[in-house]
Each structure stands twice: as C-alpha cells, then as structure tokens.
Design a protein around this motif. Sequence first.
Motif, PDB file in Angstrom:
ATOM      1  N   VAL A 141       0.700  -1.181  -0.086  1.00 56.80           N
ATOM      2  CA  VAL A 141       0.088  -0.080  -0.051  1.00 56.80           C
ATOM      3  C   VAL A 141       0.727   1.241   0.050  1.00 56.80           C
ATOM      4  O   VAL A 141       1.947   1.189   0.560  1.00 56.80           O
ATOM      5  CB  VAL A 141      -0.707   0.136   1.244  1.00 56.80           C
ATOM      6  N   GLY A 142       0.195   2.464  -0.523  1.00 61.98           N
ATOM      7  CA  GLY A 142       1.150   3.764  -0.531  1.00 61.98           C
ATOM      8  C   GLY A 142       0.737   4.713   0.398  1.00 61.98           C
ATOM      9  O   GLY A 142       1.493   5.570   0.669  1.00 61.98           O
ATOM     10  N   ALA A 143      -0.397   4.484   1.011  1.00 62.02           N
ATOM     11  CA  ALA A 143      -1.063   5.846   1.984  1.00 62.02           C
ATOM     12  C   ALA A 143      -1.356   5.087   3.123  1.00 62.02           C
ATOM     13  O   ALA A 143      -2.117   3.947   3.241  1.00 62.02           O
ATOM     14  CB  ALA A 143      -2.146   6.542   1.179  1.00 62.02           C
ATOM     15  N   LEU A 144      -1.199   5.927   4.108  1.00 66.23           N
ATOM     16  CA  LEU A 144      -1.569   5.361   5.547  1.00 66.23           C
ATOM     17  C   LEU A 144      -2.441   6.418   6.075  1.00 66.23           C
ATOM     18  O   LEU A 144      -2.392   7.769   5.885  1.00 66.23           O
ATOM     19  CB  LEU A 144      -0.248   5.358   6.516  1.00 66.23           C
ATOM     20  N   ALA A 145      -3.421   6.072   7.057  1.00 70.99           N
ATOM     21  CA  ALA A 145      -4.432   6.892   7.498  1.00 70.99           C
ATOM     22  C   ALA A 145      -4.460   6.658   9.164  1.00 70.99           C
ATOM     23  O   ALA A 145      -4.630   5.297   9.286  1.00 70.99           O
ATOM     24  CB  ALA A 145      -5.598   6.963   6.662  1.00 70.99           C
ATOM     25  N   CYS A 146      -5.026   7.335   9.771  1.00 66.71           N
ATOM     26  CA  CYS A 146      -5.584   7.283  11.258  1.00 66.71           C
ATOM     27  C   CYS A 146      -6.378   8.442  11.698  1.00 66.71           C
ATOM     28  O   CYS A 146      -6.370   9.470  11.227  1.00 66.71           O
ATOM     29  CB  CYS A 146      -4.180   6.994  12.202  1.00 66.71           C
ATOM     30  N   ALA A 147      -7.180   8.187  12.625  1.00 64.32           N
ATOM     31  CA  ALA A 147      -7.821   9.065  13.352  1.00 64.32           C
ATOM     32  C   ALA A 147      -7.122   9.043  14.740  1.00 64.32           C
ATOM     33  O   ALA A 147      -6.529   7.988  15.177  1.00 64.32           O
ATOM     34  CB  ALA A 147      -9.462   8.639  13.855  1.00 64.32           C
ATOM     35  N   SER A 148      -7.184  10.251  15.372  1.00 64.61           N
ATOM     36  CA  SER A 148      -6.205  10.340  16.516  1.00 64.61           C
ATOM     37  C   SER A 148      -6.713  11.423  17.393  1.00 64.61           C
ATOM     38  O   SER A 148      -7.352  12.469  17.053  1.00 64.61           O
ATOM     39  CB  SER A 148      -4.729  10.801  16.000  1.00 64.61           C
ATOM     40  N   THR A 149      -6.349  11.377  18.715  1.00 62.67           N
ATOM     41  CA  THR A 149      -6.537  12.374  19.685  1.00 62.67           C
ATOM     42  C   THR A 149      -4.915  13.037  19.854  1.00 62.67           C
ATOM     43  O   THR A 149      -4.706  13.707  20.888  1.00 62.67           O
ATOM     44  CB  THR A 149      -7.081  11.907  21.144  1.00 62.67           C
ATOM     45  N   GLY A 150      -4.167  12.653  19.226  1.00 63.25           N
ATOM     46  CA  GLY A 150      -2.733  13.280  19.362  1.00 63.25           C
ATOM     47  C   GLY A 150      -1.557  12.301  19.112  1.00 63.25           C
ATOM     48  O   GLY A 150      -0.800  12.345  18.351  1.00 63.25           O
ATOM     49  N   ASN A 151      -1.400  11.200  19.758  1.00 70.72           N
ATOM     50  CA  ASN A 151      -0.119  10.328  20.015  1.00 70.72           C
ATOM     51  C   ASN A 151      -0.087   9.536  18.743  1.00 70.72           C
ATOM     52  O   ASN A 151       0.767   9.270  18.142  1.00 70.72           O
ATOM     53  CB  ASN A 151      -0.187   9.421  21.165  1.00 70.72           C
ATOM     54  N   THR A 152      -1.259   9.084  18.262  1.00 76.42           N
ATOM     55  CA  THR A 152      -1.322   8.105  16.907  1.00 76.42           C
ATOM     56  C   THR A 152      -1.116   9.029  15.761  1.00 76.42           C
ATOM     57  O   THR A 152      -0.160   8.344  14.837  1.00 76.42           O
ATOM     58  CB  THR A 152      -2.637   7.425  16.928  1.00 76.42           C
ATOM     59  N   SER A 153      -1.306  10.127  15.572  1.00 79.94           N
ATOM     60  CA  SER A 153      -0.973  10.936  14.595  1.00 79.94           C
ATOM     61  C   SER A 153       0.452  11.237  14.630  1.00 79.94           C
ATOM     62  O   SER A 153       1.006  11.275  13.366  1.00 79.94           O
ATOM     63  CB  SER A 153      -1.905  12.391  14.505  1.00 79.94           C
ATOM     64  N   ALA A 154       1.119  11.398  15.609  1.00 79.21           N
ATOM     65  CA  ALA A 154       2.491  11.858  15.831  1.00 79.21           C
ATOM     66  C   ALA A 154       3.205  10.589  15.208  1.00 79.21           C
ATOM     67  O   ALA A 154       4.266  10.484  14.545  1.00 79.21           O
ATOM     68  CB  ALA A 154       2.939  12.356  17.151  1.00 79.21           C
ATOM     69  N   ALA A 155       2.930   9.382  15.868  1.00 82.11           N
ATOM     70  CA  ALA A 155       3.439   8.149  15.432  1.00 82.11           C
ATOM     71  C   ALA A 155       3.435   7.783  14.083  1.00 82.11           C
ATOM     72  O   ALA A 155       4.341   7.559  13.358  1.00 82.11           O
ATOM     73  CB  ALA A 155       3.213   7.140  16.316  1.00 82.11           C
ATOM     74  N   LEU A 156       2.082   7.747  13.588  1.00 80.61           N
ATOM     75  CA  LEU A 156       2.085   7.549  11.947  1.00 80.61           C
ATOM     76  C   LEU A 156       2.630   8.256  11.219  1.00 80.61           C
ATOM     77  O   LEU A 156       3.440   8.016  10.448  1.00 80.61           O
ATOM     78  CB  LEU A 156       0.472   7.670  11.705  1.00 80.61           C
ATOM     79  N   ALA A 157       2.766   9.459  11.362  1.00 84.47           N
ATOM     80  CA  ALA A 157       3.484  10.578  10.535  1.00 84.47           C
ATOM     81  C   ALA A 157       5.057  10.307  10.735  1.00 84.47           C
ATOM     82  O   ALA A 157       5.707  10.245   9.713  1.00 84.47           O
ATOM     83  CB  ALA A 157       3.170  12.059  10.968  1.00 84.47           C
ATOM     84  N   ALA A 158       5.453  10.250  11.913  1.00 87.55           N
ATOM     85  CA  ALA A 158       6.736   9.715  11.848  1.00 87.55           C
ATOM     86  C   ALA A 158       7.437   8.511  11.354  1.00 87.55           C
ATOM     87  O   ALA A 158       8.179   8.597  10.411  1.00 87.55           O
ATOM     88  CB  ALA A 158       7.494   9.823  13.191  1.00 87.55           C
ATOM     89  N   TYR A 159       6.520   7.498  11.426  1.00 88.92           N
ATOM     90  CA  TYR A 159       6.798   6.127  10.680  1.00 88.92           C
ATOM     91  C   TYR A 159       6.461   6.068   9.239  1.00 88.92           C
ATOM     92  O   TYR A 159       7.187   5.195   8.740  1.00 88.92           O
ATOM     93  CB  TYR A 159       6.218   5.101  11.506  1.00 88.92           C
ATOM     94  N   GLY A 160       5.553   6.674   8.958  1.00 88.40           N
ATOM     95  CA  GLY A 160       5.108   6.758   7.505  1.00 88.40           C
ATOM     96  C   GLY A 160       6.217   7.530   6.886  1.00 88.40           C
ATOM     97  O   GLY A 160       6.533   7.019   5.803  1.00 88.40           O
ATOM     98  N   GLY A 161       6.849   8.589   7.295  1.00 90.70           N
ATOM     99  CA  GLY A 161       7.933   9.278   6.894  1.00 90.70           C
ATOM    100  C   GLY A 161       8.911   8.379   6.583  1.00 90.70           C
ATOM    101  O   GLY A 161       9.798   8.810   5.867  1.00 90.70           O
ATOM    102  N   ARG A 162       9.331   7.722   7.828  1.00 90.79           N
ATOM    103  CA  ARG A 162      10.741   7.122   7.646  1.00 90.79           C
ATOM    104  C   ARG A 162      10.325   5.751   6.520  1.00 90.79           C
ATOM    105  O   ARG A 162      11.534   5.399   5.837  1.00 90.79           O
ATOM    106  CB  ARG A 162      10.865   6.163   9.056  1.00 90.79           C
ATOM    107  N   GLY A 163       9.232   5.280   6.435  1.00 92.53           N
ATOM    108  CA  GLY A 163       8.984   4.477   5.450  1.00 92.53           C
ATOM    109  C   GLY A 163       8.788   4.856   3.876  1.00 92.53           C
ATOM    110  O   GLY A 163       8.506   4.171   2.919  1.00 92.53           O
ATOM    111  N   ASP A 164       8.634   6.324   3.928  1.00 93.30           N
ATOM    112  CA  ASP A 164       8.748   7.161   2.676  1.00 93.30           C
ATOM    113  C   ASP A 164       7.375   6.680   2.116  1.00 93.30           C
ATOM    114  O   ASP A 164       6.834   6.705   0.750  1.00 93.30           O
ATOM    115  CB  ASP A 164       9.783   6.725   1.448  1.00 93.30           C
TER     116      ASP A 164
END
Length: 339
Positions: A141-164
Amino acid sequence: MDLAIDAPAPAAPDCADDGTWLACIECDETFAPFEAVRYTCDECDGLLEVRYDDPPTFDEFGSGAPSEGPDRGVWRYREALPFDLGVTLPEGDTPLHRVPRIEEAVGVDALRIKHEGMNPTGSFKDRGMTVGVRVAKELGVGALACASTGNTSAALAAYGGRGDMQTLVLLPAGKVAAGKVAQASLHGARILEVDGNFDACLDIVQELAARGEAYLLNSLNPFRLEGQKTIGFEILEECYADYGGFPDRIVLPVGNAGNTSALYKGFRELVQSGALDADEVPKLTGVQADGAAPMVEAIEEGNDEIRRWEEVETRATAIRISPPRASASSRPPPRASPG
C-alpha cells in the motif's frame, strides 16, 4: 476461539505464512496474513488476531533468537512478531522508574512506572507503528491513515515518513494538544480537522480504508497490537531481573483499550510457550477518566456491549475517546483477564 490465558498454542492452518496467520476471534475463520488488506473477518466482521504456531520463550528474545537483529527495544522480541525487523527509529526499551514516595504513599511492597514517553515521538504508539508500517509495505500500500487524539497521529506521521509513505491524520478540531499536531505536521502528514469527536474521525477513516484509499493504522488493525505487546515483555523481563519474579498487577490507562488487549495477548503467548505459568500472569487493571468511561459503565452495569458516548471530556486528551474500538467486549480483557 479459546482466548483463555491458558489456551494451548493453535496449529498453523494452510494459509499461514512462515507460521503466522490471522484468525477471527468470533468465528475462528483464518486468513493469510499478507495476501490482502484485511482489518476484520470476511465471514462475520469480527475482530482479527495475529497468531503464531510456535510462540517463543524468554530465552529466544534478543541475542538468544535464532534470527539476527537488535538486542534491545521492540525488535528484541522479533521471534514473537511477524518480521525480524520493521520500519524503525528505533523504539521501545523504555525505563521502568522506581517511585519510592508513591510506593510508600499507596502502601505496596514495590511500585514501578513504565515511561513510554521515552519512545521517539513520545508515546507507546511507536511500538505499534514500527510493526504496522512494515506490514503496510509488505502489502504494497502507498498511503496510511488514522484517526487520533494526538499520539497516534504523531507516530503515524513519523513512521510513515521513515517508510517514505504518504500519511493522512484526522483530528477532532480543538481537542488535540498543539505539540502533537506540530509533530504530525513536521513529519509531513496531511492533517484534517473534523468537527466532531474521535469517533467521528474514525468513522471517516474507516470509510476511506474500506474504499482502498488508505491503509488504516488505528487499533482496529491487528498488527498494531503486536508491537504494543512488547511493553509487557519488557516489564516482565526487568521485574524478574530486579525482584526474581513477575509483578502481581499492571495498571494501564484505557482509551481504545489497545494496550490492555495487547499485553493480555502477549502474556497468553508466553503461557503457550511454557515461559510463564498461568498463575504467574499479572492481573491487568484498566483505568478510565470519569468523563470518558464507557467501558467502566459497561462493566458496572453488566452490559454485553459498550454504549457510545456522544460527549466525552477529560484533561488527558489521549484517552478522550468514547467506545474502546480495539477491544469492546470482543477482544480480551476486561472480562477474560485474570483478576
């Protein structure tokens, strides 16, 4: 499906990939883990769980593992995970602090606090993302998504970025700590604010995932919980090294109840491997804030289902969530956990 703490290790079905597969906790249907994107059971829409035919013992963690990999952090436990290494920053290996004044005030023999804020983005969600993003890459898959109250969004963005990979996070407008929004932005996520609570955000993300527009990485995703169960492994190993035994009880805050479910699953696998006796498993206690306590309400009233609260409020923004999506009454605990 037998989800009791002393349930025997299941035999691998034909669809298993190197001893790993997905199983429905409602109807027992099994699925290949990486042949298609799948969050719930095709047959009954029940929650899925990652299964292994040969769960490891403590001796097979870290340098004792037959595979090469890290000796610390989440991937120390690679023999209990779907891969030998994930998309990593790295994560895990967080301190277990001694707190003598609190220990004395509450009157217990020993009290330790696990500081998950020492993970790369400041929360335990990094443990789930290192596995979840690796699975997303395996699925292509090429795109990742989440709903978040804060922590999940930060983690998804960081690890998605690391995974390009492209990342999309949906946040309840005005309900998320500014620092977490900043983290998601700095790591390149696309951020959408929704006029509603966390559950409204999750409804939208699930619609996107159902249309195949993004890979969902909230706790409904069974692979997220695999990384999070390593919290329990670290606690057990360190307590045994310090005290010669395992803790009597582990207390966790409950938002989506993902960690509570993850630790229970990890302990069940250690019992299956013979590393733990069933009576050595720590009791798990989940705690919710008064203003966001649908699971507490369900247990106190003896309800089979958790009622959705339209309005939730607490200063602890990370658990400002209505129905726990990861466990509800389906994924144990609360009711299946010893104690």
